[in-house]
Design a protein around this motif. Sequence first.
Motif, mmCIF file in Angstrom:
data_model
loop_
_atom_site.group_PDB
_atom_site.id
_atom_site.type_symbol
_atom_site.label_atom_id
_atom_site.label_comp_id
_atom_site.label_asym_id
_atom_site.label_seq_id
_atom_site.Cartn_x
_atom_site.Cartn_y
_atom_site.Cartn_z
ATOM 1 N N UNK A 1 0.807 -1.294 0.138
ATOM 2 C CA UNK A 1 0.077 0.038 0.008
ATOM 3 C C UNK A 1 0.875 1.066 0.130
ATOM 4 N N UNK A 2 0.698 2.219 -1.009
ATOM 5 C CA UNK A 2 1.571 3.235 -1.382
ATOM 6 C C UNK A 2 0.831 4.583 -1.191
ATOM 7 N N UNK A 3 0.970 5.730 -0.566
ATOM 8 C CA UNK A 3 0.558 6.970 -0.708
ATOM 9 C C UNK A 3 1.347 7.704 -1.728
ATOM 10 N N UNK A 4 0.665 8.210 -2.756
ATOM 11 C CA UNK A 4 1.155 8.828 -3.578
ATOM 12 C C UNK A 4 0.582 10.642 -3.794
ATOM 13 N N UNK A 5 1.185 11.664 -4.238
ATOM 14 C CA UNK A 5 0.533 12.784 -4.471
ATOM 15 C C UNK A 5 -0.980 12.741 -4.936
ATOM 16 N N UNK A 6 -1.116 11.664 -5.979
ATOM 17 C CA UNK A 6 -2.619 11.646 -6.422
ATOM 18 C C UNK A 6 -3.535 10.744 -5.712
ATOM 19 N N UNK A 7 -3.092 10.318 -4.532
ATOM 20 C CA UNK A 7 -3.954 9.360 -3.703
ATOM 21 C C UNK A 7 -3.282 7.830 -3.248
ATOM 22 N N UNK A 8 -3.920 7.302 -2.528
ATOM 23 C CA UNK A 8 -3.438 5.790 -2.184
ATOM 24 C C UNK A 8 -3.523 4.748 -3.172
ATOM 25 N N UNK A 9 -2.644 4.045 -3.419
ATOM 26 C CA UNK A 9 -2.692 2.741 -4.295
ATOM 27 C C UNK A 9 -2.221 1.624 -3.688
ATOM 28 N N UNK A 10 -2.822 0.548 -4.026
ATOM 29 C CA UNK A 10 -2.565 -0.850 -3.567
ATOM 30 C C UNK A 10 -2.152 -1.620 -4.864
ATOM 31 N N UNK A 11 -0.706 -2.420 -4.496
ATOM 32 C CA UNK A 11 0.005 -2.964 -5.685
ATOM 33 C C UNK A 11 -0.130 -4.692 -5.065
ATOM 34 N N UNK A 12 -0.352 -5.575 -5.933
ATOM 35 C CA UNK A 12 -0.122 -6.886 -5.784
ATOM 36 C C UNK A 12 1.211 -7.461 -6.387
ATOM 37 N N UNK A 13 2.227 -7.713 -5.632
ATOM 38 C CA UNK A 13 3.529 -7.904 -6.184
ATOM 39 C C UNK A 13 3.977 -9.327 -5.910
ATOM 40 N N UNK A 14 4.971 -9.662 -6.868
ATOM 41 C CA UNK A 14 5.493 -11.199 -6.564
ATOM 42 C C UNK A 14 6.513 -10.922 -5.580
ATOM 43 N N UNK A 15 7.271 -9.779 -5.639
ATOM 44 C CA UNK A 15 8.722 -9.679 -4.833
ATOM 45 C C UNK A 15 8.610 -7.861 -4.462
ATOM 46 N N UNK A 16 9.265 -7.688 -3.331
ATOM 47 C CA UNK A 16 9.266 -6.256 -2.954
ATOM 48 C C UNK A 16 10.575 -6.226 -2.472
ATOM 49 N N UNK A 17 11.515 -5.111 -3.089
ATOM 50 C CA UNK A 17 12.905 -5.000 -2.844
ATOM 51 C C UNK A 17 13.028 -3.773 -2.092
ATOM 52 N N UNK A 18 13.669 -3.441 -1.094
ATOM 53 C CA UNK A 18 13.798 -2.015 -0.447
ATOM 54 C C UNK A 18 15.271 -1.859 -0.553
ATOM 55 N N UNK A 19 15.612 -0.740 -1.344
ATOM 56 C CA UNK A 19 16.966 -0.363 -1.436
ATOM 57 C C UNK A 19 17.180 1.226 -1.176
ATOM 58 N N UNK A 20 16.769 1.395 0.082
ATOM 59 C CA UNK A 20 16.698 2.662 0.637
ATOM 60 C C UNK A 20 17.644 2.648 1.890
#
Length: 105
Positions: free
Chosen positions: A70-89
């Motif tokens: 679940x991601x908050x963006x300037x245009x609003x909240x979006x939900x993504x169904x993903x196979x993998x999630x990689x955090x490079x932060x």
Amino acid sequence: VIGAGDNAYEFAMLVAPEAYSVTLLARSHARAQRKMRESFEKLVVTGRGELLEEGRLVSVEHVNGRVGAVVDLPAGRRCFNVDHLVVQAGYVANSDRVLPLFAEE
């Protein structure tokens, strides 16, 4: 891929040949080297890549055997169904500790 620097772009490009699509989520704006940004832009143009700037990961959920991001963006909240999630932060450079090893005596 969560991140906007060189490592995030590099990982996105490494998985792109095997992925249906790759999404990059950046807290602010892309900070990767121009060459890496241009390479990823080629994926965007073909519809296989998406760059989301000024976004914030709100939650990660396990739903019916899939990962939901679940991601908050300037245009609003979006939900993504993903196979993998990689955090490079959160990369912290260590050059201040490494460079002295190469100094001439």
